[in-house]
Design an enzyme around this catalytic site. Sequence first.
Site, short mmCIF file in Angstrom:
data_model
loop_
_atom_site.label_atom_id
_atom_site.label_comp_id
_atom_site.label_asym_id
_atom_site.label_seq_id
_atom_site.Cartn_x
_atom_site.Cartn_y
_atom_site.Cartn_z
N GLU A 35 11.26 -75.66 -9.53
CA GLU A 35 9.95 -75.17 -9.91
C GLU A 35 9.66 -73.95 -9.04
OE1 GLU A 35 6.71 -77.96 -9.55
OE2 GLU A 35 5.26 -76.43 -10.14
N ARG A 260 17.69 -87.93 -2.01
CA ARG A 260 17.41 -86.58 -1.54
C ARG A 260 17.83 -86.45 -0.09
NH1 ARG A 260 12.75 -85.43 -3.48
NH2 ARG A 260 12.11 -83.78 -2.11
N LYS A 270 7.86 -78.75 -0.28
CA LYS A 270 7.38 -77.37 -0.43
C LYS A 270 5.90 -77.26 -0.10
CE LYS A 270 9.64 -76.77 -4.43
NZ LYS A 270 9.99 -76.19 -5.73
#
Length: 565
Positions: A35, A260, A270
Site C-alpha cells: 500500500e 511476518r 508504517k
Amino acid sequence: MSTETASRHFIRDIVDEHNRTGRFGGKVITRFPPEPNGFLHIGHAKSICLNFGLAADYGGVCHLRMDDTNPTKEEQKYIDAIHTDVKWLGFDWGPHEYYASDYFEQLYEWAITLIEKGLAYVDDQNAEQIRQTRGTLTRPGTESPYRNRSVEENLGLFQRMRAGEFGNGEKVLRAKIDMASPNVNLRDPVMYRILHAPHPHTGDKWCIYPMYDYAHGQSDSIEGITHSICTLEFEDHRPLYDWFCDALEIHHPQQIEFARLNLTYTVMSKRKLLTLVKDNHVADWSDPRMPTISGMRRRGYTPAALRNFCARIGMTKFNSTTEFALLEHCVREDLNKVASRRMAVLDPLRVVITNYPEDQTETMSAVNNPEDESAGRREVPFSKVVYIERDDFMEDPPRKFFRLAPGKEVRLRYAYWITCTDVIKDDAGNIVELHATYDPATRGGESPPPDSAGNVRKVKGTIHWVSAEHALDAEVRLYDHLFTKENPDEVEEGQDFTAHLNPDSLKIVTGAKLEPSLADFEPGDPIQFERIGYFTPDIDSTKDTPIFNRSITLKDTWAKMQKKQ
Ligand code: ATP
Ligand code: MG
C-alpha cells in the site's frame, strides 16, 4: 536471479504440490502488493524476496501491485520510493506493474453481480452500529434491518452511492454471508464505503472505494495470480478471500500465510514509522536509523546483505522476533567481502616525526581488500606530520598495551616503525602532540634487518594513521539502535513506543582526518575504515564537506553468541 535460495520451506511444498496436481497448469504468478502509504521496510524485504524469488525459481513472474484503495493516506512519493527500493534490492517486475485502482470499474461490476445474486446489500447503518452488531468471538452478530432489501432497491442505492448522492459514511455495501458465522470476518463484511476524496490515480472519478478484503483478492484474480502470499494475520480472512472468488465464479488463487518479520530494537509498522518522521524523532523515512530499505541503503547496508538475511531467516507459520544482530552479521559478512579498506582517524592526535625530512612526501603502497586480490593496491601519501587515533597512545600504559607510549615503538601500517620520544601538553595538561622518530630501514612497515649481533627487532602493535598535510577533513556519523529496549512496544501505562527512543542513536564526529582517496567514493560505496568499522559517504556528502555514515562496527556480537552456544 535466484535469491530465495537454499532453504526449502512449506510454501515451496505447496507450490510443488500444485505443480504436481496441475492446479494452475504449472504456472507460478506471485505479486508484491504494497500500500503506497509509507516507505518499504525490512519486513517488506522479506516479502519481496519471497515473492520475486519464488517466481524466479519456478520460471514464473512476480507482479508489483500498488494496493491503492485508501486515497487519504496514499501519495506519489511513496510509489516512487517503492520503485527505487524494489529495484535496488535487485528485483525486476518487467512490464507487470499494476494498480488496484485500475480495477475499480471491474470491481464495481462484480459488486453489481453479487447484488444481483442476492449476495450483497446496501446498509444504512453507520460504522459504529455495524461494529456493535457484529457480535463477539462467543456471541453471534445481529442482522441489519436493511439486510433483506430487494435486489432492485440495492442496485438503485448502490448506483446512487457511486453517483455521489450520499455523504461519507451514510451507506455501505456489505456482502451477505452469515451474521452467525464463527468467523467474524464472514459476518457480512463491508465491501464499499463512501469517501468523497480524490485519489492519486483515479482523481475525482470515484467517491466509493472498495475495502481491502474485497479489492485484494479480486485484484489477484484479475491478474491471474496463482499464489497470493500474505502475513499470518490474514489467515482468518482466507475464508472470505475464497468466498468472494467462489461467489463470483472467477479465477481462484491460493492464499498462503507466513509469519511476518519482527526485529529486536525495531518498530516495523508504517503507522509508527510515520509517527517517528512526523514528530521529528528522525530526519525522514530515509534516516539511516530507520528500518526502511532506503534508510538501510543510506547507512551503507548492501542489497546482497539484505537478500542473504531474508534467505537465512526462513519461512514459518508462527510469529517470532529475529535478533537485529543477525541482520548485522549478514551486513558484515557481505561488507567484509566487498568493502575497500582505507585509513581514517576519527579522534586525531598529531605526531611529528622529528627525524623525517621537512617537505618530503612519499607514497606507500597499501592493499585495497585482503579478501579480494582483484581490488589491487593504492598509494597512500606519508609525510613528517601524521595523525593517529588518540586512544592508540597511552602516557602510562598497562603491561599489555602494545600500541604507542613514551619510549615505545609501534608500526604505522604500510609506512614506518616509529618510537615516541616526547609528549607535548598544553597548560591544562592535555596532550596536544607527540614527537617521534622513525627508522628508515622499516619502509613499508617491514621488519628491519638483524643487527650486527644477529638480533631481530620486533614490534607488537600496528596502528593506522593519516598524513596531516594530505588529510581529507570530514564529518563522521555514528549510529546505534533507535531504541534502547529489545521490544520497544513494551511500555509502562500512559507511554507509547517513543518512550524507549535511544538518545544516543546518532553521534556526530567532526574533525575526522581521512586518507585523501576517500574523496573519490560515492554514496553506497562500501568502505572499511581499518580497525574502526564499515562506512559509506552520506547522500548529503559534498566535495567541500564530506560526510561518512558508519554502516556498522567491526565487532560481530551475533557470531560470538553462536560460538558460545
Ligand atoms: P505495516 O504493518 O508495516 O503497515 P502492511 O502490511 O500494512 O505493513 P503493506 O504495504 O500492505 O504494509 O505490505 C505489503 C506486503 O508486505 C504485504 O503482502 C505484507 O504482508 C508484507 N509485509 C508487511 N510487513 C511485513 C513484515 N514485517 N514481514 C513480512 N512481510 C511483511
Ligand atoms: Mg497492508
